[in-house]
Design a protein around this motif. Structure first.
Motif, PDB file in Angstrom:
ATOM      1  N   ARG A 145       0.985  -1.191  -0.012  1.00 60.18           N
ATOM      2  CA  ARG A 145      -0.023  -0.098  -0.079  1.00 60.18           C
ATOM      3  C   ARG A 145       0.856   1.347  -0.003  1.00 60.18           C
ATOM      4  NH1 ARG A 145      -4.106  -2.679   2.843  1.00 60.18           N
ATOM      5  NH2 ARG A 145      -3.027  -2.430   4.738  1.00 60.18           N
ATOM      6  N   SER A 146       1.837   1.225   0.903  1.00 52.84           N
ATOM      7  CA  SER A 146       2.787   2.596   0.846  1.00 52.84           C
ATOM      8  C   SER A 146       3.407   2.734  -0.449  1.00 52.84           C
ATOM      9  CB  SER A 146       3.875   2.204   1.776  1.00 52.84           C
ATOM     10  OG  SER A 146       3.371   2.130   3.177  1.00 52.84           O
ATOM     11  N   PHE A 147       3.744   1.646  -1.071  1.00 49.98           N
ATOM     12  CA  PHE A 147       4.531   1.854  -2.516  1.00 49.98           C
ATOM     13  C   PHE A 147       3.620   2.356  -3.444  1.00 49.98           C
ATOM     14  CE2 PHE A 147       6.095   0.583  -6.573  1.00 49.98           C
ATOM     15  CZ  PHE A 147       7.286   0.664  -6.512  1.00 49.98           C
ATOM     16  N   GLN A 148       2.357   1.671  -3.476  1.00 50.39           N
ATOM     17  CA  GLN A 148       1.199   2.184  -4.498  1.00 50.39           C
ATOM     18  C   GLN A 148       0.987   3.428  -4.235  1.00 50.39           C
ATOM     19  OE1 GLN A 148      -1.331  -1.152  -4.081  1.00 50.39           O
ATOM     20  NE2 GLN A 148      -0.333  -2.019  -6.148  1.00 50.39           N
ATOM     21  N   MET A 149       0.613   3.933  -2.859  1.00 49.82           N
ATOM     22  CA  MET A 149       0.416   5.343  -2.655  1.00 49.82           C
ATOM     23  C   MET A 149       1.111   6.397  -3.167  1.00 49.82           C
ATOM     24  SD  MET A 149      -0.385   6.560   1.172  1.00 49.82           S
ATOM     25  CE  MET A 149       1.656   7.336   1.376  1.00 49.82           C
ATOM     26  N   VAL A 150       2.361   6.055  -3.350  1.00 48.88           N
ATOM     27  CA  VAL A 150       3.268   7.307  -4.041  1.00 48.88           C
ATOM     28  C   VAL A 150       3.712   6.921  -5.451  1.00 48.88           C
ATOM     29  CG1 VAL A 150       4.443   7.787  -1.475  1.00 48.88           C
ATOM     30  CG2 VAL A 150       5.417   5.937  -3.201  1.00 48.88           C
ATOM     31  N   ASP A 151       3.468   5.725  -5.815  1.00 47.59           N
ATOM     32  CA  ASP A 151       3.584   5.470  -7.234  1.00 47.59           C
ATOM     33  C   ASP A 151       2.486   5.675  -8.213  1.00 47.59           C
ATOM     34  OD1 ASP A 151       4.899   4.434  -9.803  1.00 47.59           O
ATOM     35  OD2 ASP A 151       4.377   2.336  -9.282  1.00 47.59           O
ATOM     36  N   ARG A 152       2.204   6.884  -8.176  1.00 46.49           N
ATOM     37  CA  ARG A 152       0.797   7.332  -8.712  1.00 46.49           C
ATOM     38  C   ARG A 152       0.600   7.185 -10.351  1.00 46.49           C
ATOM     39  NH1 ARG A 152       1.372  11.700  -5.310  1.00 46.49           N
ATOM     40  NH2 ARG A 152       0.478  11.503  -3.441  1.00 46.49           N
ATOM     41  N   ASP A 153       1.686   7.189 -10.935  1.00 45.16           N
ATOM     42  CA  ASP A 153       1.712   6.811 -12.257  1.00 45.16           C
ATOM     43  C   ASP A 153       1.714   5.521 -12.789  1.00 45.16           C
ATOM     44  OD1 ASP A 153       4.333   6.240 -12.049  1.00 45.16           O
ATOM     45  OD2 ASP A 153       5.187   7.555 -13.305  1.00 45.16           O
ATOM     46  N   ARG A 154       1.900   4.511 -11.574  1.00 42.84           N
ATOM     47  CA  ARG A 154       1.925   3.164 -11.875  1.00 42.84           C
ATOM     48  C   ARG A 154       3.035   2.537 -12.635  1.00 42.84           C
ATOM     49  NH1 ARG A 154      -0.801   1.479  -7.819  1.00 42.84           N
ATOM     50  NH2 ARG A 154      -2.963   1.610  -7.975  1.00 42.84           N
ATOM     51  N   SER A 155       4.075   3.422 -12.597  1.00 45.65           N
ATOM     52  CA  SER A 155       5.292   2.956 -13.607  1.00 45.65           C
ATOM     53  C   SER A 155       5.888   1.612 -12.961  1.00 45.65           C
ATOM     54  CB  SER A 155       6.489   4.129 -13.542  1.00 45.65           C
ATOM     55  OG  SER A 155       6.851   4.253 -12.379  1.00 45.65           O
ATOM     56  N   GLY A 156       5.799   1.366 -11.686  1.00 45.18           N
ATOM     57  CA  GLY A 156       6.488   0.287 -11.038  1.00 45.18           C
ATOM     58  C   GLY A 156       7.926   0.705 -10.468  1.00 45.18           C
ATOM     59  N   PHE A 157       8.191   2.180 -10.477  1.00 45.72           N
ATOM     60  CA  PHE A 157       9.167   2.743  -9.836  1.00 45.72           C
ATOM     61  C   PHE A 157       9.131   4.009  -9.295  1.00 45.72           C
ATOM     62  CE2 PHE A 157      11.206   0.574 -13.835  1.00 45.72           C
ATOM     63  CZ  PHE A 157      12.042  -0.270 -12.970  1.00 45.72           C
ATOM     64  N   ILE A 158       9.939   4.087  -7.894  1.00 49.11           N
ATOM     65  CA  ILE A 158       9.427   5.256  -7.240  1.00 49.11           C
ATOM     66  C   ILE A 158      10.910   6.027  -7.036  1.00 49.11           C
ATOM     67  CG2 ILE A 158       7.364   4.430  -6.177  1.00 49.11           C
ATOM     68  CD1 ILE A 158       9.112   4.153  -3.568  1.00 49.11           C
ATOM     69  N   ASP A 159      10.816   7.591  -7.123  1.00 52.32           N
ATOM     70  CA  ASP A 159      12.154   8.084  -7.245  1.00 52.32           C
ATOM     71  C   ASP A 159      12.203   8.455  -5.634  1.00 52.32           C
ATOM     72  OD1 ASP A 159      10.119  10.243  -6.796  1.00 52.32           O
ATOM     73  OD2 ASP A 159      10.679  11.153  -8.786  1.00 52.32           O
ATOM     74  N   ASP A 160      13.502   9.490  -5.533  1.00 51.28           N
ATOM     75  CA  ASP A 160      13.565  10.015  -4.187  1.00 51.28           C
ATOM     76  C   ASP A 160      12.579  10.771  -3.326  1.00 51.28           C
ATOM     77  OD1 ASP A 160      13.586  12.184  -5.793  1.00 51.28           O
ATOM     78  OD2 ASP A 160      15.741  12.768  -5.440  1.00 51.28           O
TER      79      ASP A 160
END
Lengths: 240, 240
Positions: free
Chosen positions: A73-88
């Motif tokens: 959930r934490s990952f998905q909450m910030v990965d709004r574009d659903r790219s599968g990657f999150i930045d800094d």
């Protein structure tokens, strides 16, 4: 000059130290990134993004089987574009709700240590899960050694915490490290969770790399120039 | 794995590389800090502060004989309390008018590399003069290798600049270093003067320290754990 980093033999060394992922030892990426399951189903087990990376970088990884739903959930909450990657900044946001409001410098060190070597400064689900677990270990250590419950670790508590996970760091080395956290005043340095994690990862990371080259546990190691530089640079400056 | 940091023999090595002050080689502080000449006289030669440090730290140093009056003026402009020491923000202000608007991270690395070992995160007149001279050298190198006059150094220009001052840095090492300056996009990294100085001082500083331990110029060195950590930590994290 003698070394004292190891108080255990190699069998029992650092029984509870949080593990960094070995940078040259990433397992091959799972190939099921092309699964066409919709992004909102199949959360817990092998949740995977339906997108195929078009950037030339490796495709995003998957959450390991059995990953805690809070992590996902934490990952998905910030990965709004659903790219599968999150930045800094996305990682900063994801961690601040569950752990601590890490400053961007620590965040970038974390990304650098956990990211896939071929990936740019982003992490995917698998790396995020590893990082989450590692931070959980560090939080346990922080709470155990913050004996006065001040929310800060003082130099002696830091020494004890590192000793407790198997790193008997010489006083001169600790003093040098802590001097980097001084605000220039004569006040004693105290570390919040953020800086504690940074210090711990630096000591553990560099010591573990040194130990790989010190196979006989003699306290000294022979390094080529390239090896030396490659060991050290990951822990250095971070763009901010 | 072979090393390629040295393309010169030890006699002709790095003829034009800007010198960092050797950290363990500070000359004893001049004792004439107790001179009672007023702060605004005797500028050029052995200008000294009339204050005696009451902090338990070493007293402030003096400007070396023949110091450029611009250097002295820059120092005094920011040392408003005439303590004989300037801190990170004061140094940032002093350098921004003559060199570049350095970010605070670079400033703190500079202070750490130039300060008196027993001093807290401040520098005095002697160290400021050495730093000024060192930055002048780096600016000369920057301008010489910024061939397209873009005001930025690209990876090839950085490689050439380091080679030009005697450091043949392996491509893998440079790539690792530059990846720390990536903003996460796929754009090619370009370094302003600020980051160029930081990169240059890191490469030069670590390489020089390694060379001290590699007396035969073999490309490898044997280090104790304490030596290794003490070599590396000064270049690491800086409180900000």
């Amino acid at each position: 000059m003698s070394s004292s980093y190891g108080r255990y033999n190699s069998q029992s060394y650092a029984p509870s130290a949080p593990e960094l992922p070995p940078p040259s030892n990433h397992t091959p990426l799972n190939n099921n990134y092309t699964q066409t399951s919709p992004p909102n189903s199949n959360y817990n087990n092998y949740y995977s993004y339906a997108h195929v990376s078009s950037s030339g970088y490796p495709p995003p990884s998957n959450f390991p089987q059995g990953t805690n739903p809070d992590v996902i959930r934490s990952f998905q909450m910030v990965d709004r574009d659903r790219s599968g990657f999150i930045d800094d900044r996305e990682l900063q946001q994801a961690l601040s709700s569950s752990f601590h409001n890490f400053n961007l410098r620590t965040i970038r060190l974390l990304i650098f240590l956990f990211k896939h070597p071929q990936e740019s400064l982003t992490i995917g689900p698998k790396e995020f899960t590893e990082l989450w677990s590692c931070l959980g270990h560090w939080r346990g250590i922080f709470e155990r050694y913050d004996k006065d419950r001040s929310g800060k670790i003082d130099p002696l508590e830091l020494r004890d915490a590192l000793y407790g996970i198997g790193y008997a760091v010489p006083a001169s080395v600790l003093q040098l490290l802590l001097s980097k956290y001084s605000d220039g005043s004569s006040r004693r340095v105290e570390l919040g969770f953020d800086s504690f994690v940074e210090c711990g990862m630096i000591i553990k990371g560099l010591t573990d790399k040194f130990k790989v080259k010190d196979k006989r546990y003699s306290g000294s190691a022979t390094l080529s120039y390239d090896e030396f530089m490659s060991m050290v640079l990951p822990f250095l400056v971070s763009y901010d």
